[in-house]
Enzyme design. Structure first.
Site, PDB file in Angstrom:
ATOM      1  CG  PHE A  19      -2.221   0.823   1.000  1.00  0.00           C
ATOM      2  CD1 PHE A  19      -3.313   0.482   0.381  1.00  0.00           C
ATOM      3  CD2 PHE A  19      -2.228   2.183   1.929  1.00  0.00           C
ATOM      4  CE1 PHE A  19      -4.445   1.279   0.388  1.00  0.00           C
ATOM      5  CE2 PHE A  19      -3.474   2.812   1.655  1.00  0.00           C
ATOM      6  CZ  PHE A  19      -4.341   2.321   0.855  1.00  0.00           C
ATOM      7  CB  VAL A  22       1.887   1.365  -7.192  1.00  0.00           C
ATOM      8  CG1 VAL A  22       1.052   0.795  -8.538  1.00  0.00           C
ATOM      9  CG2 VAL A  22       3.162   1.877  -7.961  1.00  0.00           C
ATOM     10  CB  VAL A 124       7.562  -3.385 -19.149  1.00  0.00           C
ATOM     11  CG1 VAL A 124       8.489  -2.815 -20.394  1.00  0.00           C
ATOM     12  CG2 VAL A 124       8.147  -4.903 -18.869  1.00  0.00           C
ATOM     13  N   GLY A 126       5.419   1.293 -17.263  1.00  0.00           N
ATOM     14  CA  GLY A 126       4.149   2.111 -16.609  1.00  0.00           C
ATOM     15  C   GLY A 126       2.859   1.729 -17.445  1.00  0.00           C
ATOM     16  CD  GLU A 181      12.996   5.548  -6.213  1.00  0.00           C
ATOM     17  OE1 GLU A 181      13.169   5.345  -4.886  1.00  0.00           O
ATOM     18  OE2 GLU A 181      12.072   5.153  -6.839  1.00  0.00           O
ATOM     19  CE  LYS A 196      10.955  -0.311 -15.835  1.00  0.00           C
ATOM     20  NZ  LYS A 196      11.211   0.997 -15.779  1.00  0.00           N
TER      21      LYS A 196
HETATM   22  N1  LIG Z   1       6.276   3.824  -7.989  1.00  0.00           N
HETATM   23  C1  LIG Z   1       6.375   3.816  -9.315  1.00  0.00           C
HETATM   24  O1  LIG Z   1       6.320   4.635 -10.218  1.00  0.00           O
HETATM   25  C2  LIG Z   1       6.286   2.201 -10.004  1.00  0.00           C
HETATM   26  C3  LIG Z   1       6.293   2.213 -11.461  1.00  0.00           C
HETATM   27  C4  LIG Z   1       6.119   1.093 -12.197  1.00  0.00           C
HETATM   28  C5  LIG Z   1       6.251   0.046 -11.202  1.00  0.00           C
HETATM   29  N2  LIG Z   1       6.374  -0.083 -10.069  1.00  0.00           N
HETATM   30  C6  LIG Z   1       6.260  -1.492  -9.026  1.00  0.00           C
HETATM   31  O2  LIG Z   1       5.238  -1.162  -8.280  1.00  0.00           O
HETATM   32  C7  LIG Z   1       5.547  -1.921  -7.167  1.00  0.00           C
HETATM   33  C8  LIG Z   1       5.372  -0.954  -5.942  1.00  0.00           C
HETATM   34  O3  LIG Z   1       6.170  -0.057  -5.898  1.00  0.00           O
HETATM   35  P1  LIG Z   1       5.890   1.406  -4.967  1.00  0.00           P
HETATM   36  O4  LIG Z   1       6.440   2.446  -5.614  1.00  0.00           O
HETATM   37  O5  LIG Z   1       4.210   1.290  -4.808  1.00  0.00           O
HETATM   38  O6  LIG Z   1       6.574   0.546  -3.662  1.00  0.00           O
HETATM   39  P2  LIG Z   1       6.515   1.469  -2.225  1.00  0.00           P
HETATM   40  O7  LIG Z   1       5.889   2.982  -2.179  1.00  0.00           O
HETATM   41  O8  LIG Z   1       7.707   1.349  -1.596  1.00  0.00           O
HETATM   42  O9  LIG Z   1       5.466   0.630  -1.491  1.00  0.00           O
HETATM   43  C9  LIG Z   1       5.760  -0.731  -1.052  1.00  0.00           C
HETATM   44  C10 LIG Z   1       4.689  -1.347  -0.321  1.00  0.00           C
HETATM   45  O10 LIG Z   1       4.763  -2.710   0.024  1.00  0.00           O
HETATM   46  C11 LIG Z   1       4.880  -2.935   1.391  1.00  0.00           C
HETATM   47  N3  LIG Z   1       5.896  -3.688   1.927  1.00  0.00           N
HETATM   48  C12 LIG Z   1       7.145  -3.705   1.919  1.00  0.00           C
HETATM   49  N4  LIG Z   1       7.893  -4.976   2.130  1.00  0.00           N
HETATM   50  C13 LIG Z   1       6.654  -5.486   2.773  1.00  0.00           C
HETATM   51  C14 LIG Z   1       6.694  -6.839   3.500  1.00  0.00           C
HETATM   52  N5  LIG Z   1       7.836  -7.683   3.853  1.00  0.00           N
HETATM   53  N6  LIG Z   1       5.415  -7.351   3.637  1.00  0.00           N
HETATM   54  C15 LIG Z   1       4.395  -6.680   3.227  1.00  0.00           C
HETATM   55  N7  LIG Z   1       4.544  -5.641   2.800  1.00  0.00           N
HETATM   56  C16 LIG Z   1       5.524  -4.983   2.456  1.00  0.00           C
HETATM   57  C17 LIG Z   1       5.324  -1.493   2.053  1.00  0.00           C
HETATM   58  O11 LIG Z   1       4.406  -1.622   3.487  1.00  0.00           O
HETATM   59  P3  LIG Z   1       5.116  -0.660   4.613  1.00  0.00           P
HETATM   60  O12 LIG Z   1       3.923   0.576   4.387  1.00  0.00           O
HETATM   61  O13 LIG Z   1       4.734  -1.190   5.928  1.00  0.00           O
HETATM   62  O14 LIG Z   1       6.294  -0.248   4.314  1.00  0.00           O
HETATM   63  C18 LIG Z   1       4.489  -0.518   1.178  1.00  0.00           C
HETATM   64  O15 LIG Z   1       2.906  -0.501   1.482  1.00  0.00           O
HETATM   65  C19 LIG Z   1       7.153  -2.364  -7.363  1.00  0.00           C
HETATM   66  O16 LIG Z   1       7.287  -3.531  -7.821  1.00  0.00           O
HETATM   67  C20 LIG Z   1       7.754  -1.536  -8.257  1.00  0.00           C
HETATM   68  O17 LIG Z   1       8.798  -1.543  -8.898  1.00  0.00           O
HETATM   69  C21 LIG Z   1       6.418   1.079  -9.429  1.00  0.00           C
END
Ligand SMILES: NC(=O)c1ccc[n+]([C@@H]2O[C@H](COP(=O)([O-])OP(=O)(O)OC[C@H]3O[C@@H](n4cnc5c(N)ncnc54)[C@H](OP(=O)(O)O)[C@@H]3O)[C@@H](O)[C@H]2O)c1
Length: 413
Positions: A19, A22, A124, A126, A181, A196
């Site tokens: 959560f 994304v 891949v 987005g 980042e 990707k």
């Molecule tokens: N951000 C982008 O623009 C983007 C674009 C394309 C693809 N993606 C992909 O989408 C996915 C999510 O990305 P994001 O940016 O949303 O990541 P994020 O903001 O870091 O969120 C990760 C979520 O996963 C939870 N989490 C982490 N470790 C966990 C565990 N051991 N058990 C249960 N929950 C856990 C975290 O919980 P906590 O809140 O407790 O830390 C957080 O809610 C990734 O695979 C990323 O590569 C992201």
């Protein structure tokens, strides 16, 4: 009874793992679009449980959900959760490029074995619907080559550098604007793009491609003056991933690459992503759009959920064997700083000639006692170019290590 008098169908329960950026955007978008999805699909999607590090139970969510969406990222526990869900007969959706590029075959095999769907459009490029286009629209097209700008951070940085910024300035600006980042190493090293491209290559050519099979090079060593010279030669710089049939096998790599203005990727600027697919049957198709961002990625994830709900997706196809080829031909940009004295150009040309490197265009600048030679070669095997560059580096008249960058010669005018 439903309000229109028909029998109401049960809600479609989505278990949400993760959560963050994304996951939270997905949850909001799902709520906003649920009525519209129910209108054409007959079932209303609802989030039946959320798992983060501090809330939710995986087993409880699994027992209730019709489908699991994994938005945690990384390898474990995401991999274990996806495998358990598929073994329990649940369809799954993921945006996890690290996992798919390193453990894709195990995941695909499990999906096939249990007859469930594994969707990963958001892994891949987005919001750009390239996965579905490769799996469905182009399923009958013999693809020859894919070129992709699949990392928005590096495309943003290179766009800024083309406008005159140094690498450090462009990176700092990308971080300020939220495109990079705090630790940008996966992006600027080319590793994110390589992951990707491994996924795209698997889809387009059907053969297993692991992240470790993809040769990649990043953008952190690039010089601003390479971009200035290249502009004089009619070239623009992008970080391009390539997957192509070569010498009866498959070559997959990511490199900083110069493109002529007539290439469809040359006009892709800022944080956008784009993928070109080439085949004799279709000539060339380019898809482009936002490559990241919470809402954009969430929209691709929701598209996958709807595709599963409507029965549009099928389990992944079994793999085909295809040899991976490393040493492939490419045109190159070659930058040499040399002492300006008689005979230097002849010696350079002799070394290049011995390795069958022929020259397409040259820019020469006098710099006091030194001179700068910048050229674009015709296609040559990478191994031959490396030998030529090594020999050139050994000459006393070569003032600094020669620099080489790939060039894509094709233009679609
Ligand atoms: N951000 C982008 O623009 C983007 C674009 C394309 C693809 N993606 C992909 O989408 C996915 C999510 O990305 P994001 O940016 O949303 O990541 P994020 O903001 O870091 O969120 C990760 C979520 O996963 C939870 N989490 C982490 N470790 C966990 C565990 N051991 N058990 C249960 N929950 C856990 C975290 O919980 P906590 O809140 O407790 O830390 C957080 O809610 C990734 O695979 C990323 O590569 C992201």
């Amino acid at each position: 009874m439903s309000p229109d008098g028909g029998s109401a169908r049960a809600d479609f329960k989505v278990g949400l793992l993760g959560f963050g950026t994304v996951g939270s955007a997905f949850s909001e978008l799902l709520e906003e679009r649920a009525g519209e999805i129910a209108r054409f699909n007959g079932r209303r999607p609802v989030v039946c449980g959320v798992l983060t590090r501090s809330r939710g139970s995986f087993e409880e969510i699994l027992s209730q959900a019709d489908l699991l969406v994994e938005l945690i990222g990384g390898i474990e526990p995401a991999k274990g959760y996806l495998l358990s869900a598929m073994r329990a007969g649940k369809d799954v959706v993921s945006a996890n490029k690290q996992l798919l590029s390193q453990h894709g075959e195990e995941l695909f095999e499990t999906a096939r074995e249990h007859g469930v769907r594994l969707r990963f459009e958001a892994a891949v490029a987005g919001a750009v619907p390239v996965v579905r286009v490769l799996e469905e629209s182009l399923a009958a097209t013999p693809i020859e080559r894919i070129h992709g700008i699949v990392n928005g951070t590096t495309n943003y940085i290179l766009t800024e550098m083309t406008l005159g910024s140094t690498y450090a300035e462009a990176l700092a600006e990308a971080q300020r604007s939220g495109y990079a980042e705090a630790d940008p190493s996966d992006d600027v090293s080319g590793r994110d793009a390589a992951a990707k491209m491994a996924i795209l290559a698997r889809l387009a050519f059907g053969t297993p491609v692991h992240l470790d099979d993809v040769r990649y090079e990043g953008i952190d060593h690039l010089h601003g003056d390479d971009l200035q010279y290249a502009r004089e030669l009619g070239l623009g710089l992008k970080l391009v991933g390539t997957a192509e049939r070569r010498q009866g096998g498959l070559s997959v790599h990511v490199h900083p690459t110069f493109l002529y203005a007539g290439h469809p990727l040359s006009s892709v600027s800022g944080a956008f992503n784009a993928v070109t697919v080439e085949s004799a049957t279709i000539t060339e198709i380019t898809l482009s759009g936002p490559g990241a961002g919470g809402l954009q990625t969430a929209s691709a994830v929701l598209g996958d959920v709807v595709s599963v709900m409507t029965g549009g997706a099928r389990p992944p196809a079994p793999p085909l064997p295809l040899r991976l080829v490393e040493d492939v031909e490419s045109a190159y940009y070659l930058h040499l700083d040399v002492v300006d004295r008689p005979g230097v150009l002849a010696s350079v040309m002799q070394v290049l000639g011995e390795q069958e490197v022929s020259i397409r265009s040259v820019v020469q600048r006098g710099l006091g006692e030194n001179a700068r030679l910048v050229m674009v070669t015709h296609p040559v095997l990478e191994s031959s170019l490396r030998i030529a560059v090594e020999k050139l580096s050994g000459f006393d008249f070569v003032r600094s290590p020669p620099r080489t960058i790939r060039v894509i010669e094709e233009e679609f005018l």
